[in-house]
Design a protein around this motif. Structure first.
Motif, PDB file in Angstrom:
ATOM      1  N   VAL A  44      16.771  -5.502 -19.313  1.00 45.65           N
ATOM      2  CA  VAL A  44      15.702  -5.639 -20.312  1.00 45.65           C
ATOM      3  C   VAL A  44      14.645  -6.620 -19.804  1.00 45.65           C
ATOM      4  O   VAL A  44      13.444  -6.342 -19.849  1.00 45.65           O
ATOM      5  CB  VAL A  44      16.272  -6.100 -21.677  1.00 45.65           C
ATOM      6  N   TYR A  45      15.089  -7.750 -19.286  1.00 45.06           N
ATOM      7  CA  TYR A  45      14.167  -8.763 -18.771  1.00 45.06           C
ATOM      8  C   TYR A  45      13.263  -8.161 -17.692  1.00 45.06           C
ATOM      9  O   TYR A  45      12.045  -8.321 -17.716  1.00 45.06           O
ATOM     10  CB  TYR A  45      14.956  -9.953 -18.218  1.00 45.06           C
ATOM     11  N   GLN A  46      13.883  -7.431 -16.751  1.00 43.17           N
ATOM     12  CA  GLN A  46      13.115  -6.803 -15.667  1.00 43.17           C
ATOM     13  C   GLN A  46      12.105  -5.801 -16.199  1.00 43.17           C
ATOM     14  O   GLN A  46      10.950  -5.780 -15.763  1.00 43.17           O
ATOM     15  CB  GLN A  46      14.068  -6.048 -14.737  1.00 43.17           C
ATOM     16  N   LEU A  47      12.550  -4.962 -17.136  1.00 46.50           N
ATOM     17  CA  LEU A  47      11.645  -3.938 -17.675  1.00 46.50           C
ATOM     18  C   LEU A  47      10.488  -4.572 -18.436  1.00 46.50           C
ATOM     19  O   LEU A  47       9.369  -4.063 -18.421  1.00 46.50           O
ATOM     20  CB  LEU A  47      12.413  -2.966 -18.579  1.00 46.50           C
ATOM     21  N   VAL A  48      10.765  -5.705 -19.084  1.00 47.09           N
ATOM     22  CA  VAL A  48       9.709  -6.390 -19.835  1.00 47.09           C
ATOM     23  C   VAL A  48       8.696  -6.996 -18.864  1.00 47.09           C
ATOM     24  O   VAL A  48       7.488  -6.760 -18.962  1.00 47.09           O
ATOM     25  CB  VAL A  48      10.305  -7.501 -20.741  1.00 47.09           C
ATOM     26  N   VAL A  49       9.205  -7.768 -17.912  1.00 45.67           N
ATOM     27  CA  VAL A  49       8.332  -8.518 -17.009  1.00 45.67           C
ATOM     28  C   VAL A  49       7.620  -7.611 -16.002  1.00 45.67           C
ATOM     29  O   VAL A  49       6.418  -7.713 -15.790  1.00 45.67           O
ATOM     30  CB  VAL A  49       9.159  -9.600 -16.262  1.00 45.67           C
ATOM     31  N   ASP A  50       8.370  -6.695 -15.400  1.00 47.40           N
ATOM     32  CA  ASP A  50       7.783  -5.858 -14.341  1.00 47.40           C
ATOM     33  C   ASP A  50       6.988  -4.675 -14.878  1.00 47.40           C
ATOM     34  O   ASP A  50       6.049  -4.214 -14.242  1.00 47.40           O
ATOM     35  CB  ASP A  50       8.880  -5.296 -13.408  1.00 47.40           C
ATOM     36  N   ALA A  51       7.403  -4.145 -16.024  1.00 49.80           N
ATOM     37  CA  ALA A  51       6.807  -2.873 -16.431  1.00 49.80           C
ATOM     38  C   ALA A  51       6.104  -2.895 -17.787  1.00 49.80           C
ATOM     39  O   ALA A  51       5.333  -1.985 -18.094  1.00 49.80           O
ATOM     40  CB  ALA A  51       7.888  -1.791 -16.434  1.00 49.80           C
ATOM     41  N   GLY A  52       6.399  -3.888 -18.618  1.00 46.63           N
ATOM     42  CA  GLY A  52       5.718  -3.937 -19.912  1.00 46.63           C
ATOM     43  C   GLY A  52       6.477  -3.293 -21.054  1.00 46.63           C
ATOM     44  O   GLY A  52       5.884  -2.834 -22.035  1.00 46.63           O
ATOM     45  N   TYR A 112      21.873  -6.441 -29.978  1.00 45.90           N
ATOM     46  CA  TYR A 112      20.553  -5.938 -29.570  1.00 45.90           C
ATOM     47  C   TYR A 112      19.441  -6.626 -30.369  1.00 45.90           C
ATOM     48  O   TYR A 112      18.364  -6.893 -29.833  1.00 45.90           O
ATOM     49  CB  TYR A 112      20.473  -4.412 -29.734  1.00 45.90           C
ATOM     50  N   LEU A 113      19.729  -6.929 -31.629  1.00 43.08           N
ATOM     51  CA  LEU A 113      18.736  -7.652 -32.449  1.00 43.08           C
ATOM     52  C   LEU A 113      18.497  -9.044 -31.864  1.00 43.08           C
ATOM     53  O   LEU A 113      17.351  -9.517 -31.806  1.00 43.08           O
ATOM     54  CB  LEU A 113      19.228  -7.764 -33.904  1.00 43.08           C
ATOM     55  N   SER A 114      19.575  -9.696 -31.396  1.00 42.19           N
ATOM     56  CA  SER A 114      19.423 -11.032 -30.825  1.00 42.19           C
ATOM     57  C   SER A 114      18.642 -10.965 -29.510  1.00 42.19           C
ATOM     58  O   SER A 114      17.836 -11.849 -29.197  1.00 42.19           O
ATOM     59  CB  SER A 114      20.782 -11.704 -30.616  1.00 42.19           C
ATOM     60  N   LEU A 115      18.853  -9.896 -28.768  1.00 38.36           N
ATOM     61  CA  LEU A 115      18.134  -9.706 -27.501  1.00 38.36           C
ATOM     62  C   LEU A 115      16.633  -9.492 -27.769  1.00 38.36           C
ATOM     63  O   LEU A 115      15.774 -10.056 -27.082  1.00 38.36           O
ATOM     64  CB  LEU A 115      18.720  -8.481 -26.787  1.00 38.36           C
ATOM     65  N   PHE A 174      13.554 -12.113 -26.464  1.00 41.35           N
ATOM     66  CA  PHE A 174      12.424 -11.742 -25.601  1.00 41.35           C
ATOM     67  C   PHE A 174      11.151 -11.424 -26.402  1.00 41.35           C
ATOM     68  O   PHE A 174      10.168 -10.950 -25.829  1.00 41.35           O
ATOM     69  CB  PHE A 174      12.798 -10.540 -24.723  1.00 41.35           C
ATOM     70  N   GLY A 175      11.199 -11.637 -27.699  1.00 40.94           N
ATOM     71  CA  GLY A 175      10.006 -11.371 -28.520  1.00 40.94           C
ATOM     72  C   GLY A 175       9.639  -9.897 -28.565  1.00 40.94           C
ATOM     73  O   GLY A 175       8.465  -9.538 -28.503  1.00 40.94           O
ATOM     74  N   LEU A 176      10.660  -9.043 -28.680  1.00 39.02           N
ATOM     75  CA  LEU A 176      10.418  -7.598 -28.628  1.00 39.02           C
ATOM     76  C   LEU A 176      10.448  -6.950 -30.011  1.00 39.02           C
ATOM     77  O   LEU A 176      11.062  -7.465 -30.947  1.00 39.02           O
ATOM     78  CB  LEU A 176      11.482  -6.931 -27.734  1.00 39.02           C
ATOM     79  N   VAL A 177       9.792  -5.824 -30.082  1.00 37.84           N
ATOM     80  CA  VAL A 177       9.754  -5.028 -31.301  1.00 37.84           C
ATOM     81  C   VAL A 177      11.140  -4.404 -31.532  1.00 37.84           C
ATOM     82  O   VAL A 177      11.820  -4.011 -30.582  1.00 37.84           O
ATOM     83  CB  VAL A 177       8.674  -3.920 -31.126  1.00 37.84           C
ATOM     84  N   VAL A 178      11.556  -4.326 -32.794  1.00 38.32           N
ATOM     85  CA  VAL A 178      12.839  -3.702 -33.166  1.00 38.32           C
ATOM     86  C   VAL A 178      12.560  -2.298 -33.706  1.00 38.32           C
ATOM     87  O   VAL A 178      11.719  -2.137 -34.583  1.00 38.32           O
ATOM     88  CB  VAL A 178      13.547  -4.538 -34.260  1.00 38.32           C
TER      89      VAL A 178
END
Ligand code: AMP
Ligand code: ZN
Ligand code: FE
Ligand code: FE
Length: 281
Positions: free
Chosen positions: A202-210, A229-232, A236-240
């Motif tokens: 998830v971190y990689q997809l967020v940082v590298d790809a958006g 998954y909610l905690s994740l 990372f400040g992601l939409v649920v």
């Protein structure tokens, strides 16, 4: 109740986009998204019917990308006229066609004989997915259920060798972002990886790809998985997001529209991020 993940006859679902809308209306869903595999062909019809029936509609797509067999990226708020998305979808259709012949050869070598015609009888859009092959296998009584077709033939490590080429995750996500959409990691539990590996991915997809979000609520996620998954997403400040992955009972049994979390829980508006729902038409 809402449902932001479902498939129509434009990919491997059992029902037409218009029929999905009527089923959603019967269940009193307030928001729906159509997320066909690798195609946006059903969006126009679905949006039209949703509007006529007073249901808010989110334009969606589910793209399979390279990596884990079930690494799927959902795109929401995509522009159905986006050239980069349409070009990617065209390539998908082509690769699915080529794979269909490889699947028939693979089955032949195993002594299971079905024809392309038998497979295509289950596809009204011309796009060939594994569930269409599975239904043909049921029809000729090579297996008794779709699930068994996946267990014996279509979901095995051996099948991976004839799998179609898929775009890199970054390419799939870019196509979604370029078309004005938000990219969401679909059904993380289906990746069958441990939490630490998932967090890295998830971190990689967020940082590298958006990557912009995670599908936390899903029909086969357990309560514990959902909470993780909610905690994740929070970390990372992601939409649920949330959806059932309804395909129709003939394709995927025991999955009802509007359900998440072991199929027991109804997904409601307050569970998913407001900014996602605000992208609805
Ligand atoms: P494809 O995009 O043609 O590779 O097919 C992917 C679709 O196959 C998934 O979205 C599911 O609808 C279906 N699928 C994958 N694994 C299974 C399974 N074990 N049982 C039933 N359907 C499955
Ligand atoms: Zn599917
Ligand atoms: Fe999927
Ligand atoms: Fe799906």
């Amino acid at each position: 109740m809402i449902d932001l993940h479902m498939h129509s006859t434009e990919s491997d679902g059992q029902y037409k986009p218009s029929e999905l809308v009527l089923m959603a209306k019967k269940k009193n869903l307030s928001y729906i998204a159509l997320t066909d595999h690798d195609t946006i062909a059903g969006l126009y019809e679905c949006e039209l019917y949703a509007r006529e029936n007073g249901i808010r509609f989110l334009r969606g797509i589910e793209i399979s990308v390279k990596g884990n067999r079930e690494l799927h990226i959902l795109g929401y708020g995509v522009d159905p006229e986006s050239q980069s998305l349409l070009m990617l979808c065209d390539e998908f259709v082509k690769q699915r066609g080529l794979r269909a012949q490889r699947i028939l050869d693979y089955l032949d070598a195993k002594g299971v004989h079905i024809t392309l015609e038998q497979v295509m009888r289950h596809s009204s859009s011309g796009s060939v997915g594994r569930p269409h092959v599975a239904q043909a296998l049921v029809e000729v009584r090579a297996v008794t259920t779709v699930r068994e077709a996946f267990e014996l033939y279509l979901g095995t490590p051996e099948f991976d060798k004839i799998e179609r080429p898929k775009p890199e995750p970054g390419k799939g996500i870019s196509a979604i972002l370029n078309s004005g959409g938000i990219a969401i990691l679909a059904h993380p539990a289906l990746l069958k990886i441990d939490n630490a590996t998932l967090e890295k991915l998830v971190y990689q997809l967020v940082v590298d790809a958006g990557l912009g979000g995670i599908e936390c609520y899903y029909s086969t996620h357990t309560k514990e998985q959902t909470e993780y998954y909610l905690s994740l997403a929070k970390k990372f400040g992601l939409v649920v997001s949330g959806g059932s992955d309804f395909h129709g009972e003939k394709v995927k049994a025991n999955i009802a529209l509007g359900t998440g979390c072991d199929g027991m829980l109804s997904i409601t508006e307050d569970m998913v991020s407001r900014e996602l729902l605000d992208m609805a038409k």
